[in-house]
Write a protein that holds these residues in place. Structure first.
Motif, PDB file in Angstrom:
ATOM      1  N   ALA A 132      42.707  78.003  59.043  1.00 40.29           N
ATOM      2  CA  ALA A 132      42.934  76.664  59.596  1.00 40.29           C
ATOM      3  C   ALA A 132      41.621  76.132  60.153  1.00 40.29           C
ATOM      4  N   VAL A 133      41.265  74.934  59.743  1.00 43.12           N
ATOM      5  CA  VAL A 133      40.072  74.253  60.233  1.00 43.12           C
ATOM      6  C   VAL A 133      40.536  72.982  60.923  1.00 43.12           C
ATOM      7  N   VAL A 134      40.108  72.790  62.166  1.00 45.96           N
ATOM      8  CA  VAL A 134      40.459  71.601  62.937  1.00 45.96           C
ATOM      9  C   VAL A 134      39.178  70.827  63.202  1.00 45.96           C
ATOM     10  N   ALA A 135      39.222  69.521  62.948  1.00 42.06           N
ATOM     11  CA  ALA A 135      38.065  68.656  63.178  1.00 42.06           C
ATOM     12  C   ALA A 135      38.525  67.368  63.844  1.00 42.06           C
ATOM     13  N   ASP A 136      37.749  66.907  64.810  1.00 39.08           N
ATOM     14  CA  ASP A 136      38.060  65.680  65.541  1.00 39.08           C
ATOM     15  C   ASP A 136      37.040  64.603  65.187  1.00 39.08           C
ATOM     16  N   PHE A 137      37.534  63.373  65.089  1.00 40.59           N
ATOM     17  CA  PHE A 137      36.697  62.242  64.697  1.00 40.59           C
ATOM     18  C   PHE A 137      36.960  61.056  65.621  1.00 40.59           C
ATOM     19  N   GLU A 170      34.154  78.685  54.444  1.00 44.81           N
ATOM     20  CA  GLU A 170      33.809  78.251  55.800  1.00 44.81           C
ATOM     21  C   GLU A 170      32.424  77.603  55.820  1.00 44.81           C
ATOM     22  N   GLU A 171      31.478  78.178  55.104  1.00 46.66           N
ATOM     23  CA  GLU A 171      30.147  77.583  55.008  1.00 46.66           C
ATOM     24  C   GLU A 171      30.236  76.184  54.403  1.00 46.66           C
ATOM     25  N   GLY A 172      31.044  76.051  53.358  1.00 45.03           N
ATOM     26  CA  GLY A 172      31.222  74.745  52.721  1.00 45.03           C
ATOM     27  C   GLY A 172      31.842  73.719  53.656  1.00 45.03           C
ATOM     28  N   PHE A 173      32.887  74.122  54.402  1.00 48.55           N
ATOM     29  CA  PHE A 173      33.505  73.202  55.372  1.00 48.55           C
ATOM     30  C   PHE A 173      32.502  72.767  56.430  1.00 48.55           C
ATOM     31  N   ARG A 174      31.756  73.717  56.954  1.00 44.69           N
ATOM     32  CA  ARG A 174      30.796  73.385  58.011  1.00 44.69           C
ATOM     33  C   ARG A 174      29.698  72.455  57.496  1.00 44.69           C
ATOM     34  N   ALA A 175      29.386  72.538  56.224  1.00 50.05           N
ATOM     35  CA  ALA A 175      28.397  71.636  55.637  1.00 50.05           C
ATOM     36  C   ALA A 175      29.005  70.285  55.265  1.00 50.05           C
ATOM     37  N   ALA A 176      30.277  70.279  54.849  1.00 49.24           N
ATOM     38  CA  ALA A 176      30.917  69.053  54.372  1.00 49.24           C
ATOM     39  C   ALA A 176      31.432  68.154  55.487  1.00 49.24           C
ATOM     40  N   MET A 177      31.982  68.724  56.542  1.00 54.66           N
ATOM     41  CA  MET A 177      32.602  67.894  57.595  1.00 54.66           C
ATOM     42  C   MET A 177      31.631  66.919  58.263  1.00 54.66           C
ATOM     43  N   PRO A 178      30.355  67.278  58.501  1.00 54.68           N
ATOM     44  CA  PRO A 178      29.442  66.271  59.038  1.00 54.68           C
ATOM     45  C   PRO A 178      29.239  65.089  58.084  1.00 54.68           C
ATOM     46  N   GLN A 179      29.401  65.319  56.784  1.00 61.98           N
ATOM     47  CA  GLN A 179      29.322  64.218  55.826  1.00 61.98           C
ATOM     48  C   GLN A 179      30.481  63.248  56.030  1.00 61.98           C
ATOM     49  N   LEU A 180      31.661  63.784  56.323  1.00 56.51           N
ATOM     50  CA  LEU A 180      32.818  62.933  56.615  1.00 56.51           C
ATOM     51  C   LEU A 180      32.566  62.157  57.897  1.00 56.51           C
ATOM     52  N   ASP A 181      32.021  62.819  58.892  1.00 54.70           N
ATOM     53  CA  ASP A 181      31.695  62.151  60.157  1.00 54.70           C
ATOM     54  C   ASP A 181      30.746  60.974  59.891  1.00 54.70           C
ATOM     55  N   ALA A 182      29.718  61.201  59.077  1.00 56.71           N
ATOM     56  CA  ALA A 182      28.757  60.125  58.758  1.00 56.71           C
ATOM     57  C   ALA A 182      29.430  58.997  57.990  1.00 56.71           C
ATOM     58  N   LEU A 183      30.298  59.327  57.031  1.00 55.60           N
ATOM     59  CA  LEU A 183      31.012  58.302  56.277  1.00 55.60           C
ATOM     60  C   LEU A 183      31.860  57.429  57.205  1.00 55.60           C
ATOM     61  N   LEU A 184      32.529  58.050  58.157  1.00 54.89           N
ATOM     62  CA  LEU A 184      33.409  57.309  59.040  1.00 54.89           C
ATOM     63  C   LEU A 184      32.644  56.380  59.996  1.00 54.89           C
ATOM     64  N   GLU A 185      31.365  56.644  60.184  1.00 52.74           N
ATOM     65  CA  GLU A 185      30.543  55.775  61.033  1.00 52.74           C
ATOM     66  C   GLU A 185      30.193  54.461  60.357  1.00 52.74           C
ATOM     67  N   THR A 186      30.336  54.404  59.017  1.00 55.86           N
ATOM     68  CA  THR A 186      29.949  53.193  58.280  1.00 55.86           C
ATOM     69  C   THR A 186      31.080  52.181  58.238  1.00 55.86           C
TER      70      THR A 186
END
Length: 156
Positions: A16-21, A140-156
Motif C-alpha cells: 500500500a502506497v499513500v500519497a497526499d496532494f 517502490e523505487e518506481g513509485f518514489r520516482a513517479a509520484m513527484p511527477q504527479l505532484d508537479a503535474l497537479l501544480e500546473t
C-alpha cells in the motif's frame, strides 16, 4: 514528497502506497482519467509510460508501454473491474503481463478528500510472497520516482 507511507503486508500479499496532494479530490481523479496526464507520471522518469488505449470504465481496458533508456518497450495493460468516479477504481493486471508471474495481480486506487487537499491510496496485490519479494524493490523505487511527477503535474 507526496508519499506519506509505504506498507508491505506479506500476510495480505499487498503493498500500500499513500500519497497526499494539495489539490481537490476531483483534480487528482482527473489526472488518472486523462491518458495524456496519466502518462506524464505513471512511469518513472527512467521508464516513461505511453498510453495507447484508455477506456476508463468498468469492463474497459488501458493499454500502455514503458520505454527504457535504450529504446526498450515493455507492454502492459489493465482491465478495469470497477470505476467509481472520483472515489476509486480497481484493475486487474492485463493479459499483456501474463507471461510474468511476478507482476501484480490487481490494484485498487482510492481517492479521498483531506483537510489539506486529497489523498491517494494505491494497494497492489500479488499472487505470492515470492512475487512480492521479487517485485516490490523495483516497484517502490518506481513509485518514489513517479509520484513527484504527479505532484508537479497537479501544480500546473
Amino acid at each position: 514528497m507526496p508519499i506519506t507511507s509505504v506498507t508491505k503486508e506479506p500476510e495480505k500479499l499487498s503493498l500500500a502506497v499513500v500519497a497526499d496532494f494539495p489539490v481537490s479530490q476531483e483534480r487528482l481523479w482527473k489526472a488518472w482519467e486523462d491518458p495524456r496526464q496519466l502518462e506524464r507520471f505513471w512511469g518513472p522518469p527512467f521508464a516513461p509510460a505511453t498510453f495507447t488505449h484508455h477506456d476508463f470504465r468498468t469492463g474497459g481496458r488501458a493499454e500502455y508501454f514503458l520505454s527504457g533508456p535504450n529504446g526498450e518497450k515493455w507492454p502492459n495493460s489493465w482491465k478495469f473491474t470497477a470505476v467509481n468516479p472520483i472515489d476509486s477504481f480497481e484493475a486487474e493486471d492485463g493479459e499483456d503481463n501474463a507471461v510474468d508471474e511476478n507482476m501484480p495481480s490487481s490494484m485498487t486506487f482510492i481517492f479521498e478528500t483531506t483537510p489539506t487537499g486529497s489523498r491517494l491510496t494505491h494497494v497492489t496485490r500479488f499472487s505470492s510472497v515470492e512475487a512480492m519479494e521479487k517485485t516490490i524493490p523495483g516497484m517502490e523505487e518506481g513509485f518514489r520516482a513517479a509520484m513527484p511527477q504527479l505532484d508537479a503535474l497537479l501544480e500546473t
